[in-house]
Scaffold this active site. Structure first.
Site, PDB file in Angstrom:
ATOM      1  N   THR A 128      -0.883 119.637  31.405  1.00  0.00           N
ATOM      2  CA  THR A 128      -1.846 119.750  32.490  1.00  0.00           C
ATOM      3  C   THR A 128      -1.103 119.924  33.807  1.00  0.00           C
ATOM      4  O   THR A 128      -0.082 119.273  34.028  1.00  0.00           O
ATOM      5  CB  THR A 128      -2.765 118.523  32.612  1.00  0.00           C
ATOM      6  OG1 THR A 128      -3.512 118.635  33.825  1.00  0.00           O
ATOM      7  CG2 THR A 128      -2.027 117.195  32.630  1.00  0.00           C
ATOM      8  N   ASP A 130      -2.389 118.860  36.345  1.00  0.00           N
ATOM      9  CA  ASP A 130      -2.894 117.742  37.158  1.00  0.00           C
ATOM     10  C   ASP A 130      -1.946 116.532  37.179  1.00  0.00           C
ATOM     11  O   ASP A 130      -2.109 115.656  38.027  1.00  0.00           O
ATOM     12  CB  ASP A 130      -4.266 117.273  36.637  1.00  0.00           C
ATOM     13  CG  ASP A 130      -5.289 118.391  36.631  1.00  0.00           C
ATOM     14  OD1 ASP A 130      -5.072 119.397  37.323  1.00  0.00           O
ATOM     15  OD2 ASP A 130      -6.302 118.247  35.927  1.00  0.00           O
ATOM     16  N   ARG A 277      -2.695 127.706  38.502  1.00  0.00           N
ATOM     17  CA  ARG A 277      -2.428 127.599  37.056  1.00  0.00           C
ATOM     18  C   ARG A 277      -1.701 128.818  36.507  1.00  0.00           C
ATOM     19  O   ARG A 277      -1.201 128.784  35.377  1.00  0.00           O
ATOM     20  CB  ARG A 277      -3.757 127.443  36.305  1.00  0.00           C
ATOM     21  CG  ARG A 277      -4.385 126.106  36.400  1.00  0.00           C
ATOM     22  CD  ARG A 277      -4.821 125.569  35.053  1.00  0.00           C
ATOM     23  NE  ARG A 277      -5.549 126.476  34.235  1.00  0.00           N
ATOM     24  CZ  ARG A 277      -6.850 126.348  33.925  1.00  0.00           C
ATOM     25  NH1 ARG A 277      -7.552 125.342  34.398  1.00  0.00           N
ATOM     26  NH2 ARG A 277      -7.430 127.201  33.115  1.00  0.00           N
TER      27      ARG A 277
HETATM   28  O1  F6P Z   1      -7.142 120.178  34.262  1.00  0.00           O
HETATM   29  C1  F6P Z   1      -6.578 121.343  34.775  1.00  0.00           C
HETATM   30  C2  F6P Z   1      -7.532 122.060  35.691  1.00  0.00           C
HETATM   31  O2  F6P Z   1      -6.884 123.199  36.218  1.00  0.00           O
HETATM   32  C3  F6P Z   1      -8.124 121.202  36.798  1.00  0.00           C
HETATM   33  O3  F6P Z   1      -7.209 120.973  37.845  1.00  0.00           O
HETATM   34  C4  F6P Z   1      -9.344 122.007  37.146  1.00  0.00           C
HETATM   35  O4  F6P Z   1     -10.346 121.215  37.729  1.00  0.00           O
HETATM   36  C5  F6P Z   1      -9.798 122.520  35.819  1.00  0.00           C
HETATM   37  O5  F6P Z   1      -8.674 122.537  34.971  1.00  0.00           O
HETATM   38  C6  F6P Z   1     -10.411 123.903  35.868  1.00  0.00           C
HETATM   39  O6  F6P Z   1     -10.857 124.246  34.612  1.00  0.00           O
HETATM   40  P1  F6P Z   1     -11.389 125.710  34.241  1.00  0.00           P
HETATM   41  O7  F6P Z   1     -10.187 126.580  34.025  1.00  0.00           O
HETATM   42  O8  F6P Z   1     -12.176 125.518  33.003  1.00  0.00           O
HETATM   43  O9  F6P Z   1     -12.196 126.184  35.393  1.00  0.00           O
END
Ligand code: F6P
Length: 351
Positions: A128, A130, A277
């Site tokens: 993650t 996070d 990400r």
């Molecule tokens: O848990 C990782 C994360 O990038 C969080 O920081 C964020 O809130 C979430 O995933 C976003 O998820 P998705 O890619 O489903 O929008």
């Protein structure tokens, strides 16, 4: 030995470095055959499972690449119905899998834990951006996310300066403020608002007003899970079928509206979002991910299924998967980094 490898949940820089290290280590250490499962558990649940052989060459040259060569899914759950479970287990038997290495978050770990009770064993690798995994001091992908968020904040600062504006930058992190805190410190943001500490809009406005009179611009870094005292979390949307369907995001825009009526300067908001990400992992994350992958292979070689790799005191260790599923490591109020931020005069919007 035949081991399946999958990536589940949201992606994260460094996944390919883990896939490479786990595959190469399993081949070299155990003479294992490694089977890549596509799109997380989805590839194992389908009537025609979607898999590919992972050999030495197929994982060469991928450590620096963002995303995951295997694809991922944040919805596939073999435990959702008895029919899905039975098909998944039958596919694993047909593929002659002795076990899995699952690279994923909370949801992926709790599915893997549930499948272990039914005979399909796994070793876990947490991922993650996070950095909120209990018992794990640093997850791979976090360093990259902090570097990207820091770069975003610093670009925003130069334009904030030119226009004498208040600029709000929102980072990811769900209910943990690690990305906001580290990027905020690295970019010398004036105000850092975290999910762990409810802020008041008046306290934030006061700092902005003081700066209006002196430096003339203000940079605010806010974690997506932050909220004003007494307010609700800002939910962007829901992803039905996902392990945790709530998606946060947009709190920067809420704060912008609230602040604008209290300030002379123009206030603007930027949500960094998935840019945090994506892209190539930093060298630090490539090395950390490689260590995680290698350690996971060692656990497989030792038959230590049911465990998840973690980093503690700088060393690779493992903890039972069950212990980390469905929990989050948020910033403690006495965390040294938080204390440092406060004591060097970063406003946390508290009072
Ligand atoms: O848990 C990782 C994360 O990038 C969080 O920081 C964020 O809130 C979430 O995933 C976003 O998820 P998705 O890619 O489903 O929008």
């Amino acid at each position: 030995m035949r081991i399946g490898v999958l990536t589940g949940g949201g992606d994260c820089p460094g996944l390919n470095a883990v896939i490479r290290a786990v595959t190469k280590s399993l081949i070299r250490q155990c003479g294992a055959e490694v089977v890549g499962i596509e799109d997380g558990f989805s590839g194992l649940m389908d009537a025609n499972p979607r898999t590919r052989v992972l050999d030495w060459r197929s994982v060469s040259g991928i450590a620096h690449r963002g995303g995951t060569i295997l694809g991922t899914s944040n919805k596939a759950n073999p435990l959702r119905s008895p029919a899905d479970t039975e098909r998944t287990l039958a596919n694993a038997r047909a593929l002659a899998l002795d076990g899995l290495v699952v690279i994923g978050g909370d949801g992926t770990m709790s599915i893997a834990h549930g499948l272990a009770d039914l005979g399909l064993r796994s070793v876990g690798v947490p991922k993650t951006i996070d950095n909120d995994i209990v018992g794990c001091e640093r997850s791979f992908g976090f360093d990259t996310a902090v570097a990207t968020a820091t770069d975003g904040l610093m670009r925003i600062e130069t334009t904030a300066m030119s226009h004498s504006r208040v600029m709000i930058v929102e980072t990811m992190g769900r209910h943990a403020g690690w990305i906001a805190l580290e990027a905020g410190l690295a970019a010398a943001a004036d105000i850092v608002l975290l999910p762990e500490i409810d802020h008041t809009v008046e306290a934030v406005a006061r700092v902005c007003r003081e700066r209006e009179a002196q430096q003339r611009y203000t940079v605010i870094c806010i974690g997506e899970g932050a909220k004003a005292r007494g307010a609700d979390l800002t939910v962007q949307h829901r992803v039905e079928g996902s392990f945790d369907p709530v998606r946060l995001g947009g709190v920067a825009h809420v704060l912008r509206e609230q602040l604008q009526s209290l300030l002379k300067s123009e206030v603007r908001a930027t949500v960094l979002g998935h840019v945090q990400r994506g892209g190539q992992p930093t060298p630090f994350d490539r090395v950390l991910a490689t260590r995680y992958g290698h350690h996971a292979a060692q656990l497989v070689a030792a038959g230590r299924f049911g465990e998840m790799v973690t980093l503690q005191g700088g060393d690779l260790r493992s903890v039972p998967m069950a212990r980390v599923a469905n929990q989050q490591r948020t910033i403690a109020l006495d965390d040294p980094l938080l204390v440092t931020a406060r004591e060097i005069g970063v406003s946390l919007g508290e009072h």
